[in-house]
Write a protein that holds these residues in place. Structure first.
Motif: not given
Length: 351
Positions: A294-303
């Motif tokens: 969940a943490e990495v997934s969110e980070q991957l969507t952020q510029n």
């Protein structure tokens, strides 16, 4: 007395398969376990009925069941005790080789009326190659059981791992080495095999049908929203979720359930039951990986993180290697982290 023990084992296997057949539609592991019982029953036929002649129906059932048993045992172990939720096609192929190789050799002999024993090189390659494959599969099954034993949150399944499955694995290895490899002929060995097998099959039936058999094969999953509702009702659940969502303990390298138990001041046995029974996670790694992914997934969507290597994000979230992260990520999202990043970041950039 030896024959009596084998009859007991055969009856227990057939009874186990019959009782489980009513629930075989629920999951693949149950179907595989039933198949394992039938393979064991086939193997015992040639032992119980010692006068079975070659190439008769009973002989073929015993021959096929005995050879298929190591491969099916391996499939049962990785489906029930492994981290992966689904068995891959190549794993079915590998497991089938324990039956396909000797079966092909036997059919070749019958079709061409020859004995492969006349060709020592070919006969040795088939015989010892098949034995090596069987030993590797059983050894790997025991390895999976041992490695994942600590992280398993289902107490009943831990009993199976620690006792019955381990004993069954060593039993199969013993039979392969003593009978097929060393070809030892000793009357006391047959008595010991019968006694041990009768005890094993009785233990299997006891554990399956007295210790909540359903939990050994599948666990109903609850949506995350339900998990959040549970936290309102239980202070202990609140502490568990807080340790993940706010304290982010899942980032700790090598975090074990014993370590989390000590940190939360919750007895390990109770913590297992809470994470499994209330939050519905199969094992402790699944629980940790939920928050890591969940943490990495969110980070991957952020510029802000678009230039940060995936490996860095994976390691900082608590994964020990990129391969384990990629595997868990793809199971969750169905695509690789790189594909996920391109889909969410670059598609959102202004043109």
């Amino acid at each position: 007395m030896t024959t009596f023990f084998f009859h007991v084992a055969l009856t227990q296997m057939l009874m186990c398969a019959l009782l489980l057949s009513a629930t075989c539609h629920r999951s693949t592991p149950i179907k595989l376990f039933i198949l394992l019982m039938f393979c064991g029953s086939g193997y015992l036929l040639s032992t119980v009925y010692a006068s079975v002649e070659n190439n008769t129906l009973l002989w073929w059932l015993g021959h096929m069941g005995g050879n298929a048993l190591p491969g099916v045992f391996w499939l049962v172990s990785i489906s029930v005790f492994g981290e992966q939720k689904f068995i891959k096609p190549w794993q079915y192929v590998v497991a089938s080789l324990t039956l396909a190789v000797p079966l092909t050799a036997k059919l070749f002999e019958l079709l061409f009326a020859v004995s492969l024993s006349q060709y020592e090189a070919i006969h040795g390659l088939i015989k010892y190659g098949a034995l090596l494959l069987e030993l590797v599969l059983i050894g790997h099954a025991l390895f999976i059981s041992a490695v994942q034993w600590r992280n398993d949150l289902v107490q009943d399944r831990r009993y199976i791992r620690g006792g019955v499955i381990t004993a069954a694995g060593f039993y199969i290895i013993m039979v392969i080495i003593l009978e097929q490899l060393l070809q030892i002929e000793w009357q006391g060995l047959a008595y010991f095999k019968g006694l041990l097998l009768a005890m094993l099959t009785t233990a299997v039936n006891y554990v399956l049908f007295q210790l909540k058999s359903a939990s050994l094969f599948d666990i109903p999953e609850k949506p995350v929203s339900i998990q959040r509702k549970v936290s309102v009702e239980s202070k202990e659940i609140q502490k568990i979720l807080q340790s993940m969502e706010q304290d982010k303990l899942y980032r700790q390298d090598g975090l074990t359930i014993a370590g989390l138990s000590k940190h939360l001041s919750i007895h390990e046995y109770k913590l297992r039951n809470l994470i499994n029974g209330e939050l519905c996670y199969r094992n402790f790694n699944d629980f940790l990986n939920y928050y890591r992914i969940a943490e990495v997934s969110e980070q991957l969507t952020q510029n802000d993180f678009k230039t940060t290597p995936v490996l860095t994000l994976a390691l900082e979230s608590g994964f020990r290697s990129l391969s384990s992260f990629n595997k868990a990520f793809k199971v969750k999202h169905g695509i690789t982290p790189t594909e996920y990043r391109k889909k969410h970041v670059f598609n959102d950039e202004p043109t």
